[in-house]
Design an enzyme around this catalytic site. Structure first.
Site, PDB file in Angstrom:
ATOM      1  N   LYS A   1      13.230 -14.156 -20.128  1.00 40.81           N
ATOM      2  CA  LYS A   1      13.563 -12.770 -19.789  1.00 40.81           C
ATOM      3  C   LYS A   1      14.369 -12.116 -20.912  1.00 40.81           C
ATOM      4  O   LYS A   1      14.108 -10.996 -21.329  1.00 40.81           O
ATOM      5  CB  LYS A   1      14.348 -12.696 -18.461  1.00 40.81           C
ATOM      6  CG  LYS A   1      13.516 -13.118 -17.255  1.00 40.81           C
ATOM      7  CD  LYS A   1      12.563 -12.067 -16.788  1.00 40.81           C
ATOM      8  CE  LYS A   1      11.160 -12.193 -17.196  1.00 40.81           C
ATOM      9  NZ  LYS A   1      10.235 -13.153 -16.837  1.00 40.81           N
TER      10      LYS A   1
ATOM     11  N   LYS B   1       1.111  -6.324 -19.466  1.00 41.54           N
ATOM     12  CA  LYS B   1       0.859  -7.156 -18.289  1.00 41.54           C
ATOM     13  C   LYS B   1      -0.644  -7.340 -18.143  1.00 41.54           C
ATOM     14  O   LYS B   1      -1.402  -6.401 -18.365  1.00 41.54           O
ATOM     15  CB  LYS B   1       1.408  -6.432 -17.060  1.00 41.54           C
ATOM     16  CG  LYS B   1       2.107  -7.353 -16.075  1.00 41.54           C
ATOM     17  CD  LYS B   1       2.930  -6.580 -15.097  1.00 41.54           C
ATOM     18  CE  LYS B   1       3.624  -7.502 -14.134  1.00 41.54           C
ATOM     19  NZ  LYS B   1       4.637  -8.329 -14.747  1.00 41.54           N
TER      20      LYS B   1
ATOM     21  N   ARG C   1       1.997   1.681  -5.915  1.00 45.41           N
ATOM     22  CA  ARG C   1       2.192   0.771  -4.783  1.00 45.41           C
ATOM     23  C   ARG C   1       0.961  -0.087  -4.530  1.00 45.41           C
ATOM     24  O   ARG C   1       1.045  -1.092  -3.839  1.00 45.41           O
ATOM     25  CB  ARG C   1       2.506   1.549  -3.508  1.00 45.41           C
ATOM     26  CG  ARG C   1       3.739   2.411  -3.580  1.00 45.41           C
ATOM     27  CD  ARG C   1       3.925   3.131  -2.257  1.00 45.41           C
ATOM     28  NE  ARG C   1       4.087   2.179  -1.204  1.00 45.41           N
ATOM     29  CZ  ARG C   1       5.255   1.607  -0.879  1.00 45.41           C
ATOM     30  NH1 ARG C   1       6.325   1.917  -1.575  1.00 45.41           N
ATOM     31  NH2 ARG C   1       5.344   0.735   0.082  1.00 45.41           N
TER      32      ARG C   1
ATOM     33  N   HIS D   1      20.662 -34.513 -29.007  1.00 46.44           N
ATOM     34  CA  HIS D   1      19.552 -35.038 -29.813  1.00 46.44           C
ATOM     35  C   HIS D   1      19.077 -34.005 -30.829  1.00 46.44           C
ATOM     36  O   HIS D   1      17.942 -34.039 -31.291  1.00 46.44           O
ATOM     37  CB  HIS D   1      18.402 -35.466 -28.880  1.00 46.44           C
ATOM     38  CG  HIS D   1      18.833 -36.501 -27.885  1.00 46.44           C
ATOM     39  ND1 HIS D   1      19.217 -37.771 -28.236  1.00 46.44           N
ATOM     40  CD2 HIS D   1      19.014 -36.394 -26.544  1.00 46.44           C
ATOM     41  CE1 HIS D   1      19.585 -38.447 -27.152  1.00 46.44           C
ATOM     42  NE2 HIS D   1      19.488 -37.635 -26.117  1.00 46.44           N
TER      43      HIS D   1
ATOM     44  N   GLU E   1      13.305 -19.822 -17.654  1.00 43.29           N
ATOM     45  CA  GLU E   1      12.955 -18.466 -17.222  1.00 43.29           C
ATOM     46  C   GLU E   1      14.004 -17.454 -17.680  1.00 43.29           C
ATOM     47  O   GLU E   1      13.678 -16.361 -18.149  1.00 43.29           O
ATOM     48  CB  GLU E   1      12.778 -18.403 -15.699  1.00 43.29           C
ATOM     49  CG  GLU E   1      12.433 -17.032 -15.144  1.00 43.29           C
ATOM     50  CD  GLU E   1      11.194 -16.381 -15.732  1.00 43.29           C
ATOM     51  OE1 GLU E   1      11.016 -15.164 -15.550  1.00 43.29           O
ATOM     52  OE2 GLU E   1      10.414 -17.077 -16.446  1.00 43.29           O
TER      53      GLU E   1
ATOM     54  N   TRP F   1      -3.137  -2.269  -1.590  1.00 40.90           N
ATOM     55  CA  TRP F   1      -2.849  -3.504  -2.316  1.00 40.90           C
ATOM     56  C   TRP F   1      -3.236  -4.610  -1.364  1.00 40.90           C
ATOM     57  O   TRP F   1      -2.563  -4.895  -0.393  1.00 40.90           O
ATOM     58  CB  TRP F   1      -1.352  -3.585  -2.658  1.00 40.90           C
ATOM     59  CG  TRP F   1      -1.010  -4.808  -3.416  1.00 40.90           C
ATOM     60  CD1 TRP F   1      -0.548  -5.992  -2.932  1.00 40.90           C
ATOM     61  CD2 TRP F   1      -1.143  -4.998  -4.835  1.00 40.90           C
ATOM     62  NE1 TRP F   1      -0.370  -6.892  -3.944  1.00 40.90           N
ATOM     63  CE2 TRP F   1      -0.729  -6.313  -5.117  1.00 40.90           C
ATOM     64  CE3 TRP F   1      -1.553  -4.176  -5.874  1.00 40.90           C
ATOM     65  CZ2 TRP F   1      -0.727  -6.836  -6.400  1.00 40.90           C
ATOM     66  CZ3 TRP F   1      -1.553  -4.696  -7.158  1.00 40.90           C
ATOM     67  CH2 TRP F   1      -1.147  -6.004  -7.410  1.00 40.90           C
TER      68      TRP F   1
ATOM     69  N   CYS G   1       0.788  -1.216   0.000  1.00 39.35           N
ATOM     70  CA  CYS G   1       0.000   0.000   0.000  1.00 39.35           C
ATOM     71  C   CYS G   1       0.827   1.276   0.000  1.00 39.35           C
ATOM     72  O   CYS G   1       2.000   1.285   0.279  1.00 39.35           O
ATOM     73  CB  CYS G   1      -0.895   0.005   1.234  1.00 39.35           C
ATOM     74  SG  CYS G   1      -1.730  -1.572   1.471  1.00 39.35           S
TER      75      CYS G   1
ATOM     76  N   GLU H   1      12.115 -11.505 -24.017  1.00 38.62           N
ATOM     77  CA  GLU H   1      11.015 -10.547 -23.955  1.00 38.62           C
ATOM     78  C   GLU H   1      11.470  -9.101 -23.789  1.00 38.62           C
ATOM     79  O   GLU H   1      10.765  -8.184 -24.219  1.00 38.62           O
ATOM     80  CB  GLU H   1      10.001 -10.937 -22.874  1.00 38.62           C
ATOM     81  CG  GLU H   1      10.418 -10.805 -21.454  1.00 38.62           C
ATOM     82  CD  GLU H   1       9.250 -11.168 -20.519  1.00 38.62           C
ATOM     83  OE1 GLU H   1       8.119 -10.727 -20.770  1.00 38.62           O
ATOM     84  OE2 GLU H   1       9.482 -11.927 -19.557  1.00 38.62           O
TER      85      GLU H   1
ATOM     86  N   ASN I   1       0.296   0.275   6.332  1.00 41.99           N
ATOM     87  CA  ASN I   1       0.971  -0.435   5.239  1.00 41.99           C
ATOM     88  C   ASN I   1       1.826  -1.525   5.875  1.00 41.99           C
ATOM     89  O   ASN I   1       2.708  -1.236   6.676  1.00 41.99           O
ATOM     90  CB  ASN I   1       1.863   0.517   4.443  1.00 41.99           C
ATOM     91  CG  ASN I   1       2.764  -0.254   3.477  1.00 41.99           C
ATOM     92  OD1 ASN I   1       2.426  -1.344   3.044  1.00 41.99           O
ATOM     93  ND2 ASN I   1       3.933   0.295   3.211  1.00 41.99           N
ATOM     94  N   GLY I   2       1.528  -2.777   5.550  1.00 32.63           N
ATOM     95  CA  GLY I   2       2.305  -3.866   6.145  1.00 32.63           C
ATOM     96  C   GLY I   2       1.421  -5.067   6.435  1.00 32.63           C
ATOM     97  O   GLY I   2       0.322  -5.175   5.881  1.00 32.63           O
TER      98      GLY I   2
END
Ligand code: AGP
Length: 615
Positions: A491, A610, A34, A510, A487, A81, A8, A494, A107-108
């Site tokens: 990265k 996103k 945030r 192979h 992964e 959030w 938050c 993209e 916040n927390g």
């Protein structure tokens, strides 16, 4: 430069003249990166508290409720959030006590909120929301009830001493209408001053347009704001702390990124904190998810992109620790591949940081139509995935602004490892000693990742410079490191637009090895685990064809370092089932710095976006 993934955004001010609400509204807009699932403000005027709050993004709520229209020169505001309690008006901040005389924003994460809430309810307090935060105004009310002569600041002091977890809080009360009392433990809190006002915020960007004079409030400190300025006290012994403001020379744009040039780099550096958050998850949900997996006849791990790589790694964790076979499936292929075989005995564990990815939701829809059980792992409370899951876990990474997933990947892995350990315990497949060892290493993972970033970032920058013009890359690994290699490859593709191929290293001979020619860069993910010996064989076969070897190795692994043209070292003694969490960090940084070297903005990769929560 404080990195903070706690969710938050909080802000407040005491103005010498004028209304606080428009100032608060504008500041929350600057903090919206945030958290943006609900917003709220409270001001105090003429001995009364005025509140406006609702679910939704700030502009949406403002259109309906006019966040500039609250009286009073003192006020607090919050953009959320969600971690505890869905994004609903009742769960939006500020939260109040039973009398309506105390308003609090936070916040927390309060870890012991359930037992505190129980005690307060036994004492007749009535709770409106599902949040952890609401215990705070009721605790302050309780202190003031027990001892009406104490000050608001002392009541807050008593209250925060009862809280376990992370917090930055701000409190206003009609009992002392000329003050704001704030306190901090782990979550960031900064005070801003100028000749017209005193401000507090979770981040400097919030007040940078009105003042660049900031005072960082340290952990374990309480600060009282009034027209006289600010007074800092130590929570432990109430001793006064004197601290002069510092001048911050950041441009507003820079400030939002906390001094980092890009959100992606900021989020890579936030991973130690995000991992700490995942270690605060409520056992209850981890246990519940493990129970469902334990009972399942078959388990599909379904996701897209980076989240699919977390599923791939998890399938190794579940098998190695709990002897549970699971099927990692790319969501866009789920219906074709398994649509007909899924049934009432099937369990789908769907992973999606946004909780909104269409292919993943379509898989879930198909599975639910065949009565399968759906479990979810997501970063967004209130997202569709949370609404269609029988049980879901919120990974608490905070908003991820960079399109390229970084902190959400390592947090997904940490959650999966914790579920796998719970499952292993249930199934008694792993000795208590090994369980304790793995749990201890997982607890240390935030520091481990912090060390890797601090000690290897410069090295990665040099390697990126060397390979910035490479036309293609291989990313190879064995065992669980195959997921890390996939992964790393994603990265690089993209954000730097370099063609890259990843596959289990054993597949080289192979076919793919035919691509290799002198100088062909091959990235090997090479932890010191059971696969290392055979992987060295793969390194040799690539070297024999002139490939340039870039190896991510365990610190001090001289044998592989001698074989490599370039190497990046990761701390010693990381168990194989946890290795993707740390071994992916150098690959995130490599992609980031190659993108920079090639002149691209890593935050806004072309052709990509996103997934976000659909209101
Ligand atoms: C990862 O960097 C990409 N942004 C993308 O592959 C992403 O992981 C994928 O779209 C899945 O998103 P989700 O986790 O929100 O479902």
């Amino acid at each position: 430069m404080c990195c903070d993934s706690r969710m938050c955004g909080i802000f407040g001010c005491v103005l010498k003249e004028g209304n606080a609400a428009p100032i608060i509204h504008a500041a929350l807009k600057r903090l919206e990166y945030r958290g943006y699932d609900s917003v709220g403000e409270a001001t105090i005027d003429d001995g009364e508290i005025y509140i406006k709050k609702d679910r939704g993004m700030i502009d949406e709520v403002h259109k309906i409720k006019n966040l500039d229209d609250l009286p009073g020169n003192i006020g607090i505001g919050h953009t959320r959030w969600a971690t505890h309690g869905a994004p609903l008006e009742v769960n939006a901040h500020p939260h109040m006590d039973c009398t309506g005389q105390i308003a609090v924003i936070h916040n927390g994460i309060i870890e012991n909120f359930e037992e505190l809430k129980q005690e307060l309810e036994n004492n007749g307090h009535f709770f409106k929301s599902k949040t952890d935060t609401e215990v705070i105004p009721h605790l302050i009310e309780h202190s003031l009830e027990i001892n009406p002569s104490i000050s608001l600041a002392d009541a807050v002091l008593e209250t925060v001493k009862k809280l376990n977890g992370s917090y930055a809080i701000a409190v206003i009360s009609t009992r002392e209408p000329d003050k704001i009392v704030c306190a901090r433990n782990e979550s960031p809190l900064v005070v801003g001053v100028n000749e017209k006002a005193v401000y507090f915020a979770s981040d400097i960007p919030a007040f940078l347009p009105v003042t660049n004079k900031a005072v960082i409030v340290d952990d374990g400190e309480l600060v009282t704001l009034s027209l006289d300025g600010y007074e800092i006290k130590k929570i432990a012994d109430s001793s006064i702390v004197t601290r002069e403001p510092k001048v911050i020379d950041w441009a507003p744009e820079m400030a939002v990124k906390q001094g980092y040039p890009h959100f992606m780099l900021k989020e890579i550096h936030e991973q130690p904190e995000c991992l700490r958050n995942t270690l605060r998850l409520q056992d209850h949900y981890l246990d519940l998810m493990a129970t469902f997996l334990d009972r399942a006849r078959e388990v599909y791990l379904v996701a897209c992109g980076t989240s699919y790589h977390a599923c791939l790694a998890a399938s190794y964790m579940f098998s190695k620790l709990a002897f549970l076979a699971t099927y990692p499936v790319v969501a866009s292929e789920f219906v074709e591949q398994h649509g007909k075989s899924v049934n009432i005995d099937s369990t789908i564990l769907a992973v999606s940081q946004s909780g909104e990815t269409a292919d993943t939701l379509a898989s879930i829809h198909a599975a639910r139509q065949r009565a399968a059980t759906v479990l979810g792992l997501t970063n967004v409370i209130g997202s569709t995935l949370t609404r269609v899951s029988r049980v879901y876990i919120s990974q608490q990474s905070g908003p991820e602004i960079g399109v390229a997933a970084t902190k959400t990947f390592t947090s997904q892995l940490s959650v999966m490892a914790q579920v796998a350990l719970k499952l292993a315990k249930k199934r008694g497949k792993v000795s208590q000693d090994e369980m304790d060892y793995l749990a201890e290493r997982l607890d240390k993972m935030p520091e481990t990742v912090d060390t890797i970033i601090r000690t290897q970032e410069e090295k990665v920058k040099q390697i990126a410079k060397k390979y910035k013009d490479a036309k293609v890359f291989f990313f190879l690994g064995r065992g669980i490191s195959t997921a890390t290699a996939y992964e790393g490859r994603l990265k690089l593709m993209e954000i730097a637009y370099v063609p890259a191929i990843a596959f289990p290293a054993g597949e080289s001979k192979h076919g793919p090895i035919s691509l290799v020619e002198p100088g062909f860069p091959v990235v090997f993910v090479c932890p010191k685990d059971d696969t290392r010996k055979t992987l060295i064989g793969n390194i040799m076969e690539m070297k024999a064809r002139g490939a340039s070897i870039i190896a991510v190795v365990e610190e001090g692994d001289e044998e592989v370092k001698r074989l490599a043209d370039d190497f990046i070292e990761v701390s010693k003694g990381i168990p194989d089932v946890l290795s993707p969490i740390s071994y992916v960090i150098p690959l995130q940084l490599l992609a980031y710095y190659i993108a920079l070297e090639r002149g691209y903005n890593p935050d806004t990769p072309r052709n990509l976006a996103k997934s976000v929560t659909v209101k």
